[in-house]
Design a protein around this motif. Structure first.
Motif, mmCIF file in Angstrom:
data_model
loop_
_atom_site.group_PDB
_atom_site.id
_atom_site.type_symbol
_atom_site.label_atom_id
_atom_site.label_comp_id
_atom_site.label_asym_id
_atom_site.label_seq_id
_atom_site.Cartn_x
_atom_site.Cartn_y
_atom_site.Cartn_z
ATOM 1 N N TYR A 15 -5.383 1.180 8.376
ATOM 2 C CA TYR A 15 -5.459 0.570 6.955
ATOM 3 C C TYR A 15 -5.953 1.908 6.196
ATOM 4 C CZ TYR A 15 -10.355 2.154 8.069
ATOM 5 O OH TYR A 15 -11.383 2.746 8.572
ATOM 6 N N LEU A 16 -5.991 1.796 4.852
ATOM 7 C CA LEU A 16 -6.372 2.934 4.072
ATOM 8 C C LEU A 16 -7.894 3.010 3.533
ATOM 9 C CD1 LEU A 16 -3.015 3.320 1.982
ATOM 10 C CD2 LEU A 16 -3.779 4.682 3.659
ATOM 11 N N PRO A 17 -8.717 3.858 3.451
ATOM 12 C CA PRO A 17 -10.095 3.741 3.153
ATOM 13 C C PRO A 17 -10.028 3.831 1.605
ATOM 14 C CG PRO A 17 -9.471 6.065 3.821
ATOM 15 C CD PRO A 17 -8.218 5.126 3.967
ATOM 16 N N GLY B 117 0.778 -1.160 0.047
ATOM 17 C CA GLY B 117 -0.022 0.049 0.066
ATOM 18 C C GLY B 117 0.636 1.131 0.033
ATOM 19 N N LYS B 118 2.257 1.121 -0.383
ATOM 20 C CA LYS B 118 2.841 2.530 -0.303
ATOM 21 C C LYS B 118 2.288 3.363 -1.432
ATOM 22 C CE LYS B 118 6.301 -0.416 -2.080
ATOM 23 N NZ LYS B 118 5.519 -1.449 -1.802
ATOM 24 N N SER B 119 1.854 3.048 -2.772
ATOM 25 C CA SER B 119 1.589 3.978 -3.452
ATOM 26 C C SER B 119 0.015 4.503 -3.056
ATOM 27 C CB SER B 119 1.448 3.543 -5.236
ATOM 28 O OG SER B 119 2.828 2.788 -5.356
ATOM 29 N N SER B 120 -0.729 3.692 -2.417
ATOM 30 C CA SER B 120 -1.923 3.885 -2.058
ATOM 31 C C SER B 120 -1.782 5.160 -1.113
ATOM 32 C CB SER B 120 -2.787 2.741 -1.685
ATOM 33 O OG SER B 120 -2.850 1.622 -2.509
ATOM 34 N N PHE B 121 -0.939 4.895 0.017
ATOM 35 C CA PHE B 121 -0.534 5.854 0.963
ATOM 36 C C PHE B 121 -0.215 7.286 0.511
ATOM 37 C CE2 PHE B 121 -0.230 5.205 5.538
ATOM 38 C CZ PHE B 121 0.083 6.522 6.169
ATOM 39 N N PRO C 94 2.506 -6.599 -8.587
ATOM 40 C CA PRO C 94 3.512 -5.790 -8.357
ATOM 41 C C PRO C 94 3.501 -4.650 -9.389
ATOM 42 C CG PRO C 94 4.610 -7.881 -8.109
ATOM 43 C CD PRO C 94 3.100 -8.237 -8.682
ATOM 44 N N VAL C 95 3.354 -3.377 -9.023
ATOM 45 C CA VAL C 95 2.997 -2.319 -9.817
ATOM 46 C C VAL C 95 4.501 -1.498 -10.047
ATOM 47 C CG1 VAL C 95 1.976 -0.114 -10.016
ATOM 48 C CG2 VAL C 95 0.710 -2.016 -9.219
ATOM 49 N N ASP C 96 5.064 -1.093 -9.027
ATOM 50 C CA ASP C 96 6.167 -0.276 -9.422
ATOM 51 C C ASP C 96 7.452 -1.149 -9.168
ATOM 52 O OD1 ASP C 96 5.216 2.731 -8.937
ATOM 53 O OD2 ASP C 96 4.387 1.741 -7.352
ATOM 54 N N ASP C 97 8.359 -0.792 -10.444
ATOM 55 C CA ASP C 97 9.453 -1.523 -10.354
ATOM 56 C C ASP C 97 10.714 -0.533 -10.262
ATOM 57 O OD1 ASP C 97 9.486 -0.332 -12.745
ATOM 58 O OD2 ASP C 97 10.126 -1.997 -13.877
HETATM 59 N N1 LIG Z 1 -8.337 -3.534 1.793
HETATM 60 C C1 LIG Z 1 -7.420 -2.578 1.614
HETATM 61 N N2 LIG Z 1 -6.673 -2.543 0.599
HETATM 62 C C2 LIG Z 1 -5.554 -1.639 0.241
HETATM 63 C C3 LIG Z 1 -5.246 -1.105 1.329
HETATM 64 N N3 LIG Z 1 -4.089 -0.312 0.996
HETATM 65 C C4 LIG Z 1 -4.131 -0.668 -0.166
HETATM 66 N N4 LIG Z 1 -4.696 -1.315 -0.677
HETATM 67 C C5 LIG Z 1 -5.043 -2.048 -2.149
HETATM 68 O O1 LIG Z 1 -3.783 -2.708 -2.099
HETATM 69 C C6 LIG Z 1 -3.190 -2.809 -3.667
HETATM 70 C C7 LIG Z 1 -2.018 -2.536 -3.586
HETATM 71 O O2 LIG Z 1 -1.734 -1.384 -3.163
HETATM 72 P P1 LIG Z 1 -0.530 -0.540 -3.885
HETATM 73 O O3 LIG Z 1 -0.586 0.929 -3.241
HETATM 74 O O4 LIG Z 1 -0.343 -0.583 -5.037
HETATM 75 O O5 LIG Z 1 0.865 -1.067 -3.121
HETATM 76 P P2 LIG Z 1 2.246 -0.970 -3.133
HETATM 77 O O6 LIG Z 1 2.953 -1.047 -2.097
HETATM 78 O O7 LIG Z 1 2.669 0.473 -4.022
HETATM 79 O O8 LIG Z 1 2.738 -1.981 -4.157
HETATM 80 P P3 LIG Z 1 3.794 -1.988 -5.348
HETATM 81 O O9 LIG Z 1 3.815 -0.798 -6.051
HETATM 82 O O10 LIG Z 1 3.700 -3.313 -6.213
HETATM 83 O O11 LIG Z 1 5.088 -2.318 -4.567
HETATM 84 C C8 LIG Z 1 -4.099 -1.838 -4.235
HETATM 85 O O12 LIG Z 1 -5.276 -2.653 -4.931
HETATM 86 C C9 LIG Z 1 -4.774 -1.080 -3.185
HETATM 87 O O13 LIG Z 1 -6.031 -0.582 -3.649
HETATM 88 C C10 LIG Z 1 -5.841 -0.892 2.527
HETATM 89 O O14 LIG Z 1 -5.663 -0.329 3.520
HETATM 90 N N5 LIG Z 1 -6.935 -1.944 2.698
#
Ligand SMILES: Nc1nc2c(ncn2[C@@H]2O[C@H](COP(=O)(O)OP(=O)(O)OP(=O)(O)O)[C@@H](O)[C@H]2O)c(=O)[nH]1
Ligand SMILES: [Mg+2]
Length: 445
Positions: free
Chosen positions: A235-237, A48-52, A68-71
């Protein structure tokens, strides 16, 4: 802020010649000290890094997804116009201050992006998104660049590091452990551990089990320490369509934890000041230890020369007096013979002992360290602290001895300059940072 940064730059400048002479790492450049506040996001993939980051910016700046999204790394800097630059453009523009990333090779540069944000609440803070950690045993070869080293590069410069975990792989991937152990060594104070996506749990029991697993894994990943660092469960909403009110877990608590994490992110500018001072303190202490241990070799050699000088003189005296005795007893030729034999035997024995002692006394860096800090090492608290500091310079000391035969000693004025930074300048700067912070709070109130 700039006043303290300028002072730090000036003090680093004083230390630079000493660091150079003792082949120690160079002090941070002014561009590093003066950089803007920075928050680094780390964690396994999909944590959830990018989501955060999107949550912080209130905008979908970064792509997110299950696979995996970000490389690569994305730098999101404050800026008035929306930018989206690729790595080559980022590392060749000295104004942006990311040139050093070139040193990690073409592959990293090709995986680097720069974007801008206009978030008013984030102000001057830059955010760094990173590629998710994976399970491959030797990930550096898979990635095409030295991932832990790049993480360390960013981590050293960051003011807050959010390390995200998720329920799927709570802290078990090989790379996560490697990064926690190596890349973040000595930077614990900046790291916030975040257990994200707790809304995914169906029951408290599942949550407790996963949380326990995370703690267990973290305890093994971190260097031995007495306590387990605080973990923010949140968690993220992202799934707003779901009805959170009927969720089996008390989500309000996790909402609060998220607010706390966000609060820490917004504190990055304050942390920046603390980190400038802490980094100066740590650098100076490490330099002092490095130079002291190298200097110890000189002290040790001088002592040895004195010792052998004395031993040689004693042997000469002994041989001289035996020959004198022999001459006195010239008439008795048996005595003459015997005393000559004794004198020669003694001299030979002396030479043997001297050779043996000399051989033993070529001290290793570790022994030099133990000799130089013999007394404080016996004290519990101080001893542990010194040993930890020693681990952080041991490689450099060893390398320095390999590179150069002899070093000019650490002069008294140099030692005084170093001590003054540690004992006087740093506490003064800390107090100043505190005062400016208080003033800012009062103004805001
Ligand atoms: N249920 C739920 N889903 C989440 C939460 N945070 C993120 N997600 C979901 O998890 C998935 C991955 O989130 P990303 O933000 O892409 O994760 P990341 O850490 O950036 O991943 P990489 O870029 O692949 O390393 C996405 O589909 C988000 O919507 C959370 O707190 N709860
Ligand atoms: Mg991502």
């Amino acid at each position: 802020m700039t006043a303290i940064q300028d002072q730090a730059c000036a003090l680093y400048q004083q230390l630079e010649p000493i660091a150079k002479r003792f082949l120690f790492e160079r002090p941070p450049k002014p561009s590093e000290v003066n950089g803007r506040p920075m928050v680094l996001f780390l964690g396994n993939h999909s944590a959830g890094k990018s989501s955060f980051i999107n949550h912080l910016l209130g905008d979908s700046v970064q792509r997110t997804g299950i696979a995996p999204v970000d490389d690569g790394f994305t730098i999101i800097m404050p800026g008035n116009e929306p930018l989206n630059k690729d790595g080559a453009a980022v590392v060749t523009n000295p104004e942006l201050g990311w040139e050093e990333l070139k040193n990690f090779g073409e592959t990293l540069v090709s995986r680097l992006r720069l974007r801008t944000h206009q978030s008013r609440s984030l102000g001057d803070i830059a955010l760094i998104d990173s590629p998710g950690m994976i399970d491959a045993a030797n990930s550096s070869s898979d990635r095409g660049y030295d991932f832990p080293r790049v993480v360390r590069w960013f981590a050293v410069r960051a003011d807050v590091i959010l390390f995200l975990f998720d329920p799927d792989k709570p802290g078990t991937t090989g790379e996560t452990v490697q990064v926690l152990k190596e890349a973040l060594d000595g930077l614990d104070h900046k790291v916030l551990l975040v257990f994200n996506k707790v809304d995914r749990f169906e029951s408290m029991r599942d949550f407790a089990r996963a949380y326990g697993a995370l703690c267990w894994n973290l305890a093994r990943a971190f260097k031995p320490r007495k306590d387990l660092p605080h973990i923010y469960n949140t968690y993220l909403p992202v799934n707003e369509h779901e009805n959170m009110h009927t969720h089996p877990l008390p989500l309000e608590d996790f909402d609060m934890a998220r607010e706390e994490v966000l609060g820490e992110v917004y504190l990055a500018p304050k942390r920046r000041l603390d980190n400038v001072v802490s980094r100066l303190y740590r650098y100076t202490r490490r330099l002092r230890m490095h130079a002291t241990v190298i200097n110890q070799q000189r002290i040790d050699r001088t002592r040895r020369v004195q010792y052998y000088g004395l031993l040689g003189a004693a042997l000469l005296l002994l041989a001289g007096s035996s020959i004198y005795g022999a001459i006195q007893l010239m008439t008795e030729s048996v005595f003459f013979g015997v005393s000559v034999v004794i004198a020669v035997a003694l001299a030979a024995l002396g030479a043997l002992v001297a050779f043996y002692v000399m051989k033993k006394q070529t001290l290793s860096p570790k022994e030099l360290f133990e000799e130089a800090f013999e007394r404080p090492l016996k004290l519990d608290e101080q001893g542990a602290d010194l040993r930890a500091l020693w681990t952080s310079v041991e490689d450099q000391v060893t390398l320095a001895f390999k590179t150069a035969e002899t070093f000019k000693g650490l002069s008294r004025s140099e030692r005084r300059r170093i001590d003054k930074i540690i004992d006087v300048e740093v506490p003064r700067m800390r107090a100043e940072a505190e005062a400016s912070q208080r003033e800012r709070r009062e103004n805001a109130a």
